[in-house]
Design a protein around this motif. Structure first.
Motif, short mmCIF file in Angstrom:
data_model
loop_
_atom_site.label_atom_id
_atom_site.label_comp_id
_atom_site.label_asym_id
_atom_site.label_seq_id
_atom_site.Cartn_x
_atom_site.Cartn_y
_atom_site.Cartn_z
N ALA A 12 26.53 42.16 37.54
CA ALA A 12 27.83 42.61 37.04
C ALA A 12 27.76 42.56 35.52
O ALA A 12 27.66 41.47 34.93
N ALA A 15 31.76 44.74 31.40
CA ALA A 15 33.02 45.39 31.77
C ALA A 15 33.41 45.07 33.22
O ALA A 15 34.56 44.74 33.52
N GLU A 16 32.43 45.15 34.13
CA GLU A 16 32.72 44.87 35.54
C GLU A 16 33.02 43.39 35.74
O GLU A 16 33.93 43.03 36.49
N ALA A 17 32.25 42.53 35.08
CA ALA A 17 32.47 41.09 35.23
C ALA A 17 33.87 40.71 34.73
O ALA A 17 34.54 39.87 35.34
N LYS A 19 36.49 42.66 34.70
CA LYS A 19 37.47 43.16 35.67
C LYS A 19 37.53 42.24 36.89
O LYS A 19 38.62 41.92 37.39
N LEU A 20 36.37 41.81 37.39
CA LEU A 20 36.33 40.91 38.54
C LEU A 20 37.05 39.59 38.24
O LEU A 20 37.82 39.09 39.05
N THR A 117 27.31 46.01 49.23
CA THR A 117 26.45 45.02 48.58
C THR A 117 26.06 43.94 49.58
O THR A 117 26.77 43.70 50.56
N ARG A 310 34.58 42.76 44.97
CA ARG A 310 33.79 43.82 44.34
C ARG A 310 34.27 45.19 44.79
O ARG A 310 34.41 46.13 44.00
N GLU A 311 34.50 45.33 46.11
CA GLU A 311 34.98 46.61 46.64
C GLU A 311 36.38 46.91 46.11
O GLU A 311 36.70 48.06 45.80
N ALA A 313 37.66 45.86 43.27
CA ALA A 313 37.55 46.19 41.84
C ALA A 313 37.08 47.62 41.62
O ALA A 313 37.47 48.26 40.64
N ALA A 314 36.27 48.13 42.55
CA ALA A 314 35.78 49.51 42.41
C ALA A 314 36.91 50.52 42.53
O ALA A 314 36.78 51.67 42.08
N ASP A 318 39.47 50.69 35.03
CA ASP A 318 39.03 49.72 34.04
C ASP A 318 40.18 49.38 33.09
O ASP A 318 40.82 50.28 32.54
#
Length: 384
Positions: A12, A15-17, A19-20, A117, A310-311, A313-314, A318
């Motif tokens: 991650a 940016a993704e981390a 958001k999570l 994942t 994770r799913e 957040a997708a 953002d």
């Protein structure tokens, strides 16, 4: 090739981390405000504990290793729900209603789908000690609130009841070795396969099992089901439960899928799947599993849900992140005090280090702290 990760495992990035972590904090705060207490089970346990009760369905998903200290086989958890059931049954040992929540990484030996994942970030909430539909309604409402807070929303929540299938299997007289293939055909809605498996089954029961994959949609499905399924006390009770639950949740987008039996081997009553965002698959799954704690010494009524953060957040846009402030001039008078004041106000301040290569913008900076006329000021970062 040392940087190559195993298949279906990924890092991650910032940016993704971010958001999570933002989602995790907001959703756990939501659980707390609803009275759910946070627990954090271990990543590793002895295998027999992980695969007890609800965990039996996780046999193929669980990564196994040998404990160097005891020589016993350990497993990396593939689902946190059985661990929380163990905590309620064995460690907390409370008599009344207990609300628990959790968020942590799990590992799967094989992915759940081609796009999934093998390292989900599982978040969930459970109620123990209450057998009534009020508890089921509470966790479904909480799930809808979670999806709303995440910004995804809920397009529909499918309700089902494993008691329907269990009653039909009981009435069919099928042997145990034919139950599993029958279950698989129902899950895939394989009508030709069902017809082959149901040869010799009493006609009313056979028609009921063949009807299950067609029983999905709005509340009219329950009326149709009463006409197509055998007149049996267990079947009537399951349909009554679904009808009462739908009435209690009339303000939510409730629908029905009476052939959805995910988690059949440990669920004991109402099951549900929530859909939202742009996802073609369910974002969260849940249901009642009253017998799970019995394997840990104390069976208690239980209901809850879980999802992969994770799913989720997708499906979330953002967030617009405020840029950081680049602080130059370390050692100047009042520098440390100026930086401390900005951080106390919630600003992200990055101290400039000598010899930096690249641009400060790729480090997230869009402003600079500079000394002007004897005072520290924040100015836009110019072309760096």
């Amino acid at each position: 090739m040392r940087w190559v990760l195993p298949e279906y495992i990924q890092d991650a990035l910032p940016a993704e981390a971010a958001k999570l972590e933002d989602l995790r904090r907001r959703l756990l705060d939501t659980f707390r405000l609803n009275g759910y207490q946070l627990v954090a089970p271990p990543l590793l346990e002895y295998l027999e504990s992980l695969l007890t009760g609800a965990g039996q369905d996780l046999q193929l998903k669980t990564l196994k290793l040998v404990d160097q200290l005891s020589g016993r086989t350990m497993g990396v958890r593939a689902d946190i729900t059985p661990q929380v059931a163990r905590i309620d049954a064995h460690l907390l040992n409370r008599k009344g209603v207990t609300r628990l929540c959790y968020c942590g990484t799990v590992a799967h030996a094989v992915p759940s789908s081609l796009t999934a994942t093998r390292e989900p970030l599982q978040l969930g909430a459970e109620i123990y000690g209450h057998a009534g539909l009020e508890a089921d309604a509470e966790v479904i409402r909480l799930l809808a609130e979670v999806l709303s807070i995440a910004g995804v929303g809920t397009s529909r929540i499918d309700l089902g009841h494993v008691g329907l299938f269990k009653a039909l299997v009981r009435l069919s007289g099928l042997s145990a070795d034919r139950e599993e293939p029958l279950f698989d055909c129902l899950q895939s809605k394989d009508l030709p396969g069902l017809q082959d498996l149901l040869k010799g089954v009493p006609d009313a029961v056979r028609q009921g099992l063949l009807a299950l994959p067609t029983l999905y949609g709005d509340a009219g499905v329950l009326t149709t089901a009463r006409g197509l399924l055998p007149d049996d006390a267990e079947i009537r009770a399951a349909l009554d439960d679904l009808e009462a639950l739908a009435a209690a949740l009339a303000d939510l987008p409730i629908s029905f899928d009476l052939a959805d039996l995910r988690g059949y081997h440990y669920h004991s009553g109402v099951v549900f799947a929530a859909y939202g965002g742009r996802s073609p698959v369910a974002l969260a799954l849940g249901g009642r599993y009253d017998s799970v704690g019995r394997a840990f010494g104390r069976g208690r009524p239980a209901t809850g849900f879980s999802l992969d953060l994770r799913e989720l957040a997708a499906q979330v846009a953002d967030p617009v992140q405020a840029g950081a402030i680049l602080a130059s001039g370390a050692g100047g008078a009042g520098f440390r005090e100026a930086v401390a004041a900005l951080r106390e106000a919630g600003e992200n301040v990055v101290i400039e280090l000598p010899g930096h290569e690249g641009t400060w913008r790729e480090a997230g900076c869009d402003r600079r702290l500079v000394l002007r006329g004897g005072a520290w000021q924040v100015e836009p970062l110019q072309g760096e």
